[in-house]
Write an enzyme that holds these catalytic residues in place. Structure first.
Site, PDB file in Angstrom:
ATOM      1  N   ARG A  17       0.859  -1.182   0.000  1.00 48.03           N
ATOM      2  CA  ARG A  17       0.000   0.000   0.000  1.00 48.03           C
ATOM      3  C   ARG A  17       0.893   1.228   0.000  1.00 48.03           C
ATOM      4  O   ARG A  17       1.894   1.277   0.724  1.00 48.03           O
ATOM      5  CB  ARG A  17      -0.946   0.017   1.213  1.00 48.03           C
ATOM      6  CG  ARG A  17      -1.981  -1.094   1.234  1.00 48.03           C
ATOM      7  CD  ARG A  17      -3.017  -0.901   0.120  1.00 48.03           C
ATOM      8  NE  ARG A  17      -4.087  -1.904   0.184  1.00 48.03           N
ATOM      9  CZ  ARG A  17      -4.072  -3.055  -0.463  1.00 48.03           C
ATOM     10  NH1 ARG A  17      -3.028  -3.370  -1.220  1.00 48.03           N
ATOM     11  NH2 ARG A  17      -5.087  -3.896  -0.363  1.00 48.03           N
ATOM     12  N   GLU A  62      -3.312   7.043  -4.517  1.00 46.38           N
ATOM     13  CA  GLU A  62      -3.226   5.876  -5.404  1.00 46.38           C
ATOM     14  C   GLU A  62      -2.983   6.284  -6.853  1.00 46.38           C
ATOM     15  O   GLU A  62      -2.227   5.634  -7.555  1.00 46.38           O
ATOM     16  CB  GLU A  62      -4.509   5.051  -5.304  1.00 46.38           C
ATOM     17  CG  GLU A  62      -4.513   3.781  -6.143  1.00 46.38           C
ATOM     18  CD  GLU A  62      -3.529   2.743  -5.647  1.00 46.38           C
ATOM     19  OE1 GLU A  62      -2.406   2.705  -6.171  1.00 46.38           O
ATOM     20  OE2 GLU A  62      -3.868   1.979  -4.743  1.00 46.38           O
ATOM     21  N   HIS A 100      -1.032  -0.396 -10.096  1.00 47.98           N
ATOM     22  CA  HIS A 100      -1.599  -1.402  -9.186  1.00 47.98           C
ATOM     23  C   HIS A 100      -1.947  -2.688  -9.953  1.00 47.98           C
ATOM     24  O   HIS A 100      -3.081  -3.171  -9.904  1.00 47.98           O
ATOM     25  CB  HIS A 100      -2.834  -0.849  -8.478  1.00 47.98           C
ATOM     26  CG  HIS A 100      -3.044  -1.449  -7.117  1.00 47.98           C
ATOM     27  ND1 HIS A 100      -3.568  -0.741  -6.070  1.00 47.98           N
ATOM     28  CD2 HIS A 100      -2.805  -2.688  -6.631  1.00 47.98           C
ATOM     29  CE1 HIS A 100      -3.647  -1.510  -4.995  1.00 47.98           C
ATOM     30  NE2 HIS A 100      -3.193  -2.708  -5.325  1.00 47.98           N
TER      31      HIS A 100
END
Length: 318
Positions: free
Chosen positions: A229, A257, A276
């Site tokens: 993360r 993100e 991701h």
């Protein structure tokens, strides 16, 4: 009854033992879900499924189990799920294999200082003594999560003779040794590792775990990998270190993100950022569906679930 969105071969496999409810369609899945749940005993969920709040569960009086065909269940389950005694399973183990393979690929690139070598391509081939290889490198693993443990196992079985360090406050020296690593505290791991791979879950105590002080301990020319993360690494400190050119960074996750288009990390030759994609992608997602279907079959047979998640587990999971 099972609410599901599955490929035809998995639908056929389930239909022999359960009655399948039609999956909600249309742009507003959140509005359609309660009606689909009305007669459901089992829910097979996936990424983007609306959170199972009290309001949603009131529309699912028969619901007894949730099999999540994805990794983390944090966005899905609420306290109401545990209060109802609903069984929860996650396909995180099936997803972990993809993340492990991706991480190992990044470690291979990082050990060779691939970004630095690529950035200097037009300056001529580097001399042999300037090149870096994997043999005997010290790899630091931050977090003995299910993925961190599997990464350690693969590194330990490699013929590259890696020296593997592990930092995790919940792992003993003996357990680290069984995994194939040496347990050290985080400052020592940072100061000794040529490649650091982050696998700690994002918790209040791990937010900003790799802060400016820790990052400053990492040797010049080392590489930092994050498939966990983004917020586990202090974003400002990471940006400063990468802008200095001291470190390479291979980041599948960032904080935020999605970085702004003008963010410095996106422009640096010593930083690789991917969107991701370490977890199951494309055709790989089918393995998550197979895992969830197998969990349904175990549950119907009264067998223990391999991916069961409890309320007590949740705080320590990604």
């Amino acid at each position: 009854m099972t609410h599901q969105i599955l490929p035809m071969e998995l639908r056929a496999r389930l239909s022999a033992s359960v009655r399948l409810a039609p999956a909600p369609t249309g742009p507003d899945l959140r509005a359609a879900l309660p009606a689909a749940l009305a007669d459901a005993d089992i829910l097979i969920s996936g990424q983007g499924c609306p959170r199972l709040t009290t309001d949603v569960l009131e529309q699912a009086p028969r619901l007894r189990a949730v099999m999540h065909a994805g990794s983390t269940v944090r966005p899905l389950v609420s306290e109401a799920v545990w209060e109802r005694g609903i069984t929860v399973s996650s396909a995180a183990d099936a997803d972990a294999g993809s993340v492990v393979a991706y991480t190992l690929a990044l470690i291979t690139l990082a050990a060779r200082r691939t970004l630095t070598m690529a950035a200097g391509y037009w300056d001529g081939w580097p001399a042999f003594e300037q090149r870096s290889g994997a043999e005997g490198q010290t790899i630091g693993i931050v977090g003995a999560s299910r993925i961190g443990r599997r990464v350690i196992g693969e590194l330990a079985r490699s013929d590259a003779g890696f020296q593997i360090l592990l930092s995790d406050p919940y792992v003993t020296d003996a357990e680290a040794h069984r995994l194939g690593a040496v347990r050290v505290d985080l400052p020592e791991l940072c100061s000794r590792s040529g490649v650091i791979s982050v696998h700690a879950p994002l918790l209040p105590e791990t937010t900003g775990l790799l802060n400016a002080e820790m990052l400053a301990l990492i040797p010049d020319g080392a590489a930092l990998i994050n498939t966990s993360r983004g917020a586990v690494i202090d974003p400002e400190a990471l940006t400063n270190e990468c802008c200095s050119g001291r470190l390479e960074a291979y980041l599948d996750v960032t904080f935020p993100e999605r970085l702004p288009s003008n963010h410095p990390l996106l422009l640096l030759p010593n930083v690789l950022i991917t969107p991701h994609i370490a977890g199951a992608q494309g055709s790989e997602v089918r393995r998550l569906g197979r895992y969830a279907v197998t969990e349904v079959e175990r549950w119907l047979a009264g067998e223990p679930l391999l991916g069961q998640i409890t309320r007590e587990d949740l705080p320590c999971l990604a």
